[in-house]
Design a protein around this motif. Structure first.
Motif, short mmCIF file in Angstrom:
data_model
loop_
_atom_site.label_atom_id
_atom_site.label_comp_id
_atom_site.label_asym_id
_atom_site.label_seq_id
_atom_site.Cartn_x
_atom_site.Cartn_y
_atom_site.Cartn_z
N THR A 7 60.58 -8.12 54.07
CA THR A 7 59.71 -9.14 54.66
C THR A 7 59.24 -8.62 56.01
O THR A 7 59.95 -7.84 56.67
N ASN A 8 58.08 -9.08 56.42
CA ASN A 8 57.51 -8.66 57.71
C ASN A 8 56.78 -9.85 58.34
O ASN A 8 55.57 -9.83 58.55
N PHE A 9 57.55 -10.89 58.64
CA PHE A 9 56.97 -12.11 59.17
C PHE A 9 56.86 -12.05 60.70
O PHE A 9 57.61 -11.31 61.36
N SER A 10 55.97 -12.83 61.23
CA SER A 10 55.87 -13.04 62.68
C SER A 10 55.83 -14.55 62.89
O SER A 10 54.80 -15.19 62.68
N ILE A 11 56.97 -15.12 63.28
CA ILE A 11 57.14 -16.57 63.36
C ILE A 11 57.08 -17.02 64.81
O ILE A 11 57.65 -16.38 65.70
N ASP A 294 60.30 -18.28 41.26
CA ASP A 294 58.96 -17.81 40.94
C ASP A 294 58.56 -16.73 41.94
O ASP A 294 58.48 -16.99 43.14
N TYR A 295 58.34 -15.52 41.46
CA TYR A 295 58.01 -14.41 42.35
C TYR A 295 56.52 -14.35 42.71
O TYR A 295 56.13 -13.59 43.59
N LEU A 299 56.87 -14.47 48.94
CA LEU A 299 56.85 -14.19 50.38
C LEU A 299 56.21 -15.33 51.16
O LEU A 299 56.71 -15.72 52.23
N LYS A 300 55.14 -15.88 50.64
CA LYS A 300 54.49 -17.01 51.32
C LYS A 300 55.42 -18.22 51.36
O LYS A 300 55.54 -18.90 52.38
N THR A 307 59.50 -21.25 58.61
CA THR A 307 58.75 -21.85 59.71
C THR A 307 59.01 -23.35 59.81
O THR A 307 59.19 -23.89 60.91
N GLU A 308 59.07 -24.03 58.67
CA GLU A 308 59.29 -25.47 58.65
C GLU A 308 60.68 -25.87 59.15
O GLU A 308 60.85 -26.93 59.75
#
Length: 318
Positions: A7-11, A294-295, A299-300, A307-308
């Motif tokens: 994963t490569n998130f920016s939160i 479910d793949y 990621l979304k 985030t939530e």
């Protein structure tokens, strides 16, 4: 074959990020969000292909076991808002892993077979064979390396090097034996034997907390109870559920993580077989059917759940 390799998130509010062998960790002041990816490691090396559903299996089994041991030791978890996500307290980890063994298997057996009669300073009796039950569970700690291989270490070396204070180490030993006893009982209820496992601990507000995952196929080895005694008596291999079959496949194909060795090809059949074994352990351990995530939008979904929940989660333990 779909899987979550990274994963490569920016939160918003994120203060740091760390990528471990199999988990991606996002830091938020006094909280962390741990993403259980589908990466798989063996001999401290991350293998080139991810294993479908592995992260989900690990995260959900760990969640169950952390909930089942909260009365023994406080743990780091605040919530599990997604099959692959756990949010928890940002603890300061101890630089050792507490490995405990009830049977002579895996690394301990390989050492014993090579002629050693002690592991991490703990003496072992003569005349044992692979997968024999030990007279009593033994703790064989390892260092917790930031990179490279973890190494066996004795209780005396841990104290001499100041890795853990004597007061804290006595707590770690007590918690380790108590957790192993509870894990043994939980496994027994599902027709399994908890052979060996490891626990990691840290400190939060000056108190020792259990951290990371527990009693999963990555951190533990299980045998099937039914037929164990007969197989031992007949010198037959034990039926087991753990990551050991991955290590054995690598060994048979000339890889043990040593310099110059090449990881064997992970075909679709190999990857699918490993995935099926992880799902099998989940279903045997929990007694429930595994519900595959479910793949298509994984990621979304994970980013949205993280985030939530990261700042809207009540501060409590399992």
């Amino acid at each position: 074959m779909e899987a979550i390799k990274e994963t490569n998130f920016s939160i918003a509010g994120q203060t740091g990020f760390y990528r471990g062998k199999v988990r991606d960790v996002y830091y938020f002041d006094n909280k962390i969000a741990v993403i259980a990816t589908d990466r798989i490691s063996a001999f401290d090396v991350v293998l080139p292909r991810a294993i479908p559903y592995k992260g989900q299996v690990l995260n959900q089994i760990a969640s169950i076991n952390l909930a089942a041991t909260k009365d023994i030791v406080p743990n780091w978890v605040i919530s599990t808002p997604d099959p692959n996500v756990t949010i928890g307290h940002n603890c300061e980890p101890f630089k050792v892993e507490m490995v405990i063994r009830g049977y002579l298997a895996g690394h301990a057996w390989r050492e014993y077979r090579a002629g050693k009669r002690s592991v991490c300073g703990v003496a072992l009796p003569e005349g044992l064979k692979e997968n024999d039950k030990l007279p009593q569970p033994i703790i064989t700690p390892t260092t917790k390396a930031d990179a490279g291989h973890d190494e066996d270490i004795s209780r005396e070396e841990i104290l001499a090097k100041g890795l853990v204070s004597e007061e804290d180490y006595l707590k770690l030993e007590h918690y380790t034996h108590s957790l192993f006893a509870r894990g043994t009982e939980l496994a027994k209820q599902q027709g399994l034997i908890l052979v060996d496992t490891k626990y990691e601990f840290g400190k939060y507000n000056g108190e020792v907390f259990l951290i990371d995952e527990i009693h999963t196929p990555d951190s533990s080895r299980y045998f099937y109870s039914e037929g164990y005694a007969e197989r031992q008596a007949n010198n037959e291999p034990q039926r087991q559920l753990s990551k050991e079959f991955v290590r054995q496949w690598l060994i048979e194909n000339g890889f043990q993580g040593k310099d110059g060795q090449q990881i064997p090809e992970m075909t679709d059949d190999v990857v699918s077989g490993i995935s099926e074994r992880y799902i099998e352990l989940y279903e045997v351990f929990t007694g429930k059917p595994f519900v595959k995530q479910d793949y298509s939008n994984a990621l979304k979904r994970i980013e949205e759940k993280l985030t939530e929940n990261i700042f809207n989660t009540k501060d409590y333990n399992f």
